[in-house]
Design an enzyme around this catalytic site. Structure first.
Site: not given
Length: 819
Positions: A87, A480
């Site tokens: 770049e 239960s």
């Protein structure tokens, strides 16, 4: 001639100053609208939130932009060199704008007029920072001028390293990856420090145009661009020529990181954590805040929980027959591509999709679904195998309700049928067993009872099959398994484990409606102790007990334990007819296991923000002297446990002892085999056997689960908590406890252990058979007379005398107060 030269010089000066003035006016006008570059100093980009297990392993990541911020010091030189070469090779020398590069770009653009090529911009890294952070991407002269001005100013305000840090953490790499750290994970599934020269060069080639250099759609262009970057690195002296040639010879090697959960079997857990974070902080904090979340998950226990629940669901489902193939395809020609299009259960890696290629009376020949490469192509050679008859006999029976049965494999499967298979006998055996995703579902939760930390959570058979989390989202009747809290309320309010309640038919009339509860399997046992009532899970006794205490008291205890937010004080609720979740039930049992101390169940231990500051911590206990600078003969620091005592510790032990009887002699007898360990628990079966529960615990671990269809339907004959859920609990606990030493439940100081008769609850005489040692609180003990709660109009007293010699002896000896 001199006058002419002077005239021309003067005209040139006028023109120069005129142009300069115009340029100055233009630049002044452009500069007025420039954004404030000071915001770069407080750069806080959207960052990925990461979820970790209790041991630090990465579970999941959540982000709109997959980015992890890295300071420039943490980025290797070879990675920085790749981006500088690709770049801006003069980055550390120019003042923000590279005049040499700009002149070169202008010459190239003039030469390329009419060629159709995109104009070169010659943007430096500083200019890209200005554009990405402060400006738009418009291709205009005004934007380029603003970009240049900002670049000069940025260079004056920030160091080169700071500018490069901003650039490398902000740029877009494609595949929803932002920043170099996110790109390294996304493309190569590794950290930045592990990137090779070739990998760094490829990543450096992407900012110019990620779509142009896509590793799978445009691999040739990607390879060419990568090699160009490597050549620039060699040219700029960052890499030697031999190393450069070696890097260019390597393939792209892109191995995309998969999304979602990274830790095996953690999908249900991480999804619940995600939901809780959004509820607490909002989705922006989750997807952009860069939170670091440490959860309570124990990966080993999670794997055990997943396996135990899956085994239980599969066993139940296969006993009821074959649902039929997943799909059907044509195997007369290439079947691999067709089979690859059918989605498999990604979180059940033990299973593979296969297609039936041929069937006979001894077995089935199959073709295995080929692997799908990252590019989306079907890869690898076609793998085949065989299912022998003994590994699919369960499939001879149809589960569709049509009562169809087969006598051999070719009657159950046909060529073209797509089914799930699991390999047996080693990786290269070629032998498989037939499998099918179960229709029945369930959930399992394991928790540390001392802290409330959820160690394992499984919300169903497969997250890929259904994302619905049955551990936290499914409201089911506990049946239960709720009864221990009715009995705990009784023990906390004057009753003892030896108190006797009538187990006989009863009618409850309310609002003109008559309710006649029944024991599971019918029948009744007459006068029985509380212990027997919970061990045998007697519904009639529980209703009488709740009626005697008052349902307002039962509701208060249920809410205190966190089972319900608001419980209706109806007698039917004493049998677990209300709806709650597995997580809530396990949390309530944890209170019993930890001596009655309130706990707050939590899947999250700690949350830190992007800067490392802790913003949430589950542990609320204090330790004032834990951070002493040194030892000055002071007392050792102690952790202050200020949690609420919601149940008397003695009551907690009594109900624990009674539930040990459930495992030893009651509805779970023979199902729980943890040799040398104390274990307590309770089964639960709802009306019409629609849900089967078991919740239990050792001194250091609580686990609970249920099995049932998502749309409640009968599980069939024998579909009870004892037969279906208790074995799953046993399988999980055997694995979970295998590395830890056995521990015992501790009897609270001050309790009396007294032998009593199992039937009458009265003190047992020396040598008397059928006795048990019960724990009594100070000031309490076995009754001196045979008192029965709920006797009115239910049984003939003479019948009691005939069936209970101890009661007869108590009356005839003048003990008094029989009823």
């Amino acid at each position: 001639m001199i006058r002419l030269i002077g005239y021309l010089f003067g005209l040139a000066c006028v023109l120069f100053f005129g142009v300069a003035a115009a340029v100055a006016v233009y630049l002044n006008g452009v500069s007025k609208d420039l954004p404030d570059y000071a915001v770069l100093a407080s750069y806080a980009p959207p960052v990925t939130t990461r979820i970790h297990a209790g041991n630090g392993a990465l579970m999941a990541e959540y982000a709109r932009e997959r980015r992890l911020f890295l300071p420039i010091q943490a980025i290797p030189d070879r990675v920085k060199a790749a981006f500088l070469s690709a770049e801006d090779k003069n980055f550390y020398n120019h003042p923000g704008v590279d005049l040499t590069g700009l002149a070169r770009a202008m010459v190239n653009n003039i030469q390329n007029i009419g060629s159709g090529r995109r104009p070169e911009g010659a943007s430096t890294i500083t200019q890209q920072v200005a554009k990405n952070f402060l400006l738009s991407s418009d291709q205009t002269i005004d934007r380029k001028v603003k970009e240049a001005i900002l670049s000069f100013r940025i260079e004056q305000a920030y160091s080169k390293d700071k500018i490069l840090e901003l650039y490398l953490n902000e740029i877009f790499f494609g595949m929803n990856a932002y920043g170099i750290a996110g790109a390294a994970l996304t493309y190569f599934d590794k950290s930045v420090t592990e990137l090779t020269v070739a990998e760094a060069a490829y990543l450096a080639s992407l900012p110019k145009g990620p779509a142009n250099y896509h590793p799978f759609r445009r691999p040739e262009a990607a390879l060419e661009r990568r090699n160009w970057v490597i050549d620039r690195m060699v040219e700029n002296g960052y890499v030697s020529k031999p190393d450069g040639e070696e890097a260019k010879a390597q393939p792209l090697g892109v191995t995309p990181r998969r999304n979602g959960s990274y830790l095996f079997a953690s999908e249900f857990f991480s999804e619940e954590v995600r939901r809780q974070i959004i509820e607490r902080y909002g989705d922006k904090a989750l997807y952009e805040g860069g939170l670091s979340v440490r959860t309570s998950l124990d990966p080993t226990l999670q794997a055990y929980a997943r396996r135990a629940l899956q085994d239980g669901l599969i066993n139940y489902d296969e006993r009821r027959g074959f649902h039929g193939p997943v799909s059907t395809i044509d195997v007369s020609h290439e079947w691999g591509a067709q089979l690859a299009k059918i989605p498999a259960l990604a979180d059940v890696p033990e299973w593979k999709l296969a297609v039936v290629l041929g069937a006979d009376k001894s077995g089935v020949d199959i073709g295995i679904r080929p692997q799908i490469e990252a590019s989306g192509k079907v890869g690898g050679d076609r793998q085949t195998g065989r299912i022998e008859a003994e590994n699919m006999r369960w499939a001879y029976r149809s589960a569709k309700g049509d009562r169809k049965t087969a006598k051999s494999p070719d009657g159950a499967l046909s060529p073209g049928d797509v089914v799930y298979v699991e390999q047996i006998g080693g990786d290269n055996s070629g032998n498989y067993r037939l499998r099918q995703p179960p229709k029945v579902q369930g959930a399992l939760v394991a928790m540390d009872p001392h802290t409330g930390r959820v160690l394992a959570l499984v919300g169903g058979f497969s997250y890929a099959q259904s994302e619905f989390n049955r551990a936290t989202q499914a409201k089911r009747q506990p049946g239960s398994s709720f009864k221990p809290f009715v009995y705990a309320a009784a023990l906390d309010n004057g009753y003892t484990p030896a108190s006797v309640i009538m187990d006989a038919p009863i009618e409850i009339v309310s609002g003109g409606q008559v309710w006649r509860p029944e024991n599971y399997g019918g029948g009744s046992a007459g006068p029985s102790t509380l212990r027997l009532g919970i061990e045998k899970s007697r519904n009639l006794m529980t209703v009488r007990l709740a009626n005697d205490m008052g349902m307002n008291l039962v509701a208060e205890y249920a809410e205190r334990f966190g089972i319900y937010d608001k419980m209706l004080p109806l007698l039917s609720m004493s049998l677990g007819s209300g709806e709650t979740t597995v997580l809530r039930m396990v949390s309530a049992y944890s209170v019993l296991a930890n001596g009655g101390k309130q706990i707050k169940p939590s899947l999250i231990d700690r949350i830190q923000d992007r800067y490392g500051k802790t913003i949430f911590r589950h542990e609320e206990r204090g330790c004032d002297n834990c951070n002493a600078g040194g030892w000055q003969n002071q007392d050792e620091p102690t952790i202050v446990d200020n949690r609420e005592q919601v149940l008397d510790p003695m009551t907690a032990y009594q109900i624990t002892s009674m539930m040990q009887g459930v495992v030893q002699r009651g509805t779970a007898a023979g199902k729980i085999k943890l040799d040398g360990r104390d274990v307590a628990g309770k089964t639960g079966t709802t009306n019409d056997e629609k849900d089967a529960w078991f919740v239990g615990y050792t001194p250091d671990l609580v686990a609970g689960l249920y099995i049932g269809f998502d749309t409640p339907a009968p599980l069939g004959r024998g579909g009870t908590g004892g037969s279906l859920s208790a074995p799953i609990f046993n399988e999980f606990m055997q694995q979970a406890m295998k590395e830890s030493p056995p521990t015992k439940f501790i009897v609270p100081e001050g309790m009396s252990l007294i032998p009593v008769n199992r039937k009458t609850g009265m003190r047992a005489m020396e040598g008397e058979p059928d006795t048990i040692v019960e724990a009594f609180k100070p000031g309490t003990g076995p009754a001196d007379s045979f008192n029965v709660i709920g006797m009115e109009g239910t049984v003939d007293p003479d019948e009691i005398m005939r069936t209970s010699p101890q009661a007869n002896q108590a009356v005839t000896s003048g003990a008094g107060g029989l009823f």
